[in-house]
Design a protein around this motif. Structure first.
Motif, PDB file in Angstrom:
ATOM      1  N   PHE A 176     -25.346 -69.504 -81.999  1.00 53.64           N
ATOM      2  CA  PHE A 176     -24.500 -68.340 -82.235  1.00 53.64           C
ATOM      3  C   PHE A 176     -23.882 -68.432 -83.626  1.00 53.64           C
ATOM      4  N   TYR A 179     -17.098 -66.204 -84.784  1.00 54.51           N
ATOM      5  CA  TYR A 179     -16.250 -65.376 -83.928  1.00 54.51           C
ATOM      6  C   TYR A 179     -14.798 -65.770 -84.145  1.00 54.51           C
ATOM      7  N   GLU A 338     -19.347 -62.819 -82.521  1.00 53.05           N
ATOM      8  CA  GLU A 338     -20.155 -63.271 -81.390  1.00 53.05           C
ATOM      9  C   GLU A 338     -19.379 -63.487 -80.092  1.00 53.05           C
ATOM     10  N   SER A 341     -20.896 -61.896 -76.849  1.00 57.20           N
ATOM     11  CA  SER A 341     -22.202 -62.467 -76.505  1.00 57.20           C
ATOM     12  C   SER A 341     -22.065 -63.868 -75.932  1.00 57.20           C
TER      13      SER A 341
END
Length: 353
Positions: A176, A179, A338, A341
């Protein structure tokens, strides 16, 4: 979550908030000590979050009045940590079984991973590094081998941006990007107005972390930068009329990062990720002696996300429009945040077991 600084606590907060939002059945117990008051304030109105005050790992130990690691003291403390590790695992495993824990997420303490494994509970590690990799070149091989054995007990590995980990032999790995906790634009504008009422100054976020205490900081020429106002953490002993300290009990520090025209920071993932998510230019202090910092710096420069500076350069620098514009040119890439997700994938893992 790791006890080193506030970065692991802030980024874990972002994920926990999203998990709670996505699934009303989830209950979370945060196991941590260093920033536990900060975390309790961050979740003060959330009934589904509980806290276990437990020391989870050591992190880095820095030399006095320096940003460089103290290898001798780090090795000494890590030997003590390893010698008591089995007892700690027994205590954590007993707690997990009593509390009927069904899934463990670790960012990125080996204690949570080893304790989950001992209790046959699925475990997910999430981080841009492990302490095994971070300590390479800093601690003895025997200690590294011990840490490696603990991280091999992960069932899942969520690798974050800037990671340069090897391939852990586990059930599943996913990668990833960046975030952060959500940013309230109205609050960001309020902070800017509070710090710079006239609206004609450059606002600089200067972040060395809550674990750093360097006496010489107050004497740096940077505070004399023309037409600049600075945001610093509450622990820094800096006394200048153009320096604003984040209130000690403030939890949503991401707003202060987003309020800046430039972020100057050590290579801590949490602050860097918040700056990137907010689109704020970055000037990152690189410590080549620390592998985690080097991996982060390499990633950021490869993707044109920052300018780098070393400690010697930081001691003489002043902020100018040219410097801000130079850093701004490096921050053109926009990344998808992110958080959603990652939480979705965690919930899938929880529901599959």
């Amino acid at each position: 979550m790791s006890d080193y600084g506030y970065g692991h606590a802030t980024r874990s907060t972002a994920i926990i908030r999203e998990l709670l939002k996505q699934n009303e059945q989830i209950k979370i117990i945060i196991c941590h000590s260093f920033a536990i008051r900060f975390l309790q304030q961050s979740f003060k109105n959330e009934q589904r979050v509980q806290f276990r005050n437990v020391s989870t790992d050591i992190g880095y130990i820095l030399k006095e009045n320096s940003l460089e690691p103290d290898k001798n003291l780090l090795n000494h403390e890590l030997v003590s940590y390893v010698s008591s590790f089995d007892t700690r695992v027994e205590e954590e495993s007993a707690f997990m079984e009593k509390a009927k824990i069904s899934f463990v997420i670790s960012d990125i303490s080996p204690l949570g991973i080893a304790s989950a494994s001992a209790s046959d509970i699925p475990c997910l590690g999430i981080s841009n590094f492990t302490w095994f990799t971070a300590y390479e070149g800093l601690v003895e091989d025997e200690l590294l081998s011990f840490l490696k054995q603990q991280y091999k007990k992960m069932m899942y590995w969520f690798s974050l941006a800037c990671s340069a980990e090897g391939n852990w032999i586990i059930e599943e790995k996913q990668s990833f990007g960046f975030y952060s906790r959500k940013i309230d634009n109205l609050e960001v504008q309020r902070i800017r107005k509070h710090i710079d009422p006239i609206g004609k100054s450059r606002i600089i976020y200067f972040g060395l972390g809550m674990k750093v205490d360097v006496e010489k900081l107050n004497e740096l020429p940077i505070w004399k930068s023309s037409n600049c106002k600075f945001i610093v953490s509450s622990n820094l002993n800096i006394q200048h009329s153009n320096v604003y300290k984040i209130p000690k009990n403030e939890t949503e520090t991401q707003y202060h990062v987003a309020a800046a025209d430039l972020v100057i920071t050590k290579a801590g993932w949490g602050t860097i990720s918040e700056a990137i998510c907010a689109g704020v230019p970055l000037l990152v202090m690189n410590r080549s002696s620390m592998k985690e910092d080097k991996n982060t710096a390499d990633y950021l420069t490869k993707h044109n996300l920052c300018e780098l500076i070393n400690w010697e350069e930081l001691q003489s620098i002043v902020v100018t429009d040219n410097l801000i514009n130079k850093c701004r040119k490096q921050s053109g890439t926009r990344y998808q945040i992110e958080t959603i997700s990652i939480a979705e994938e965690i919930i899938k893992k929880i529901n599959s077991k």
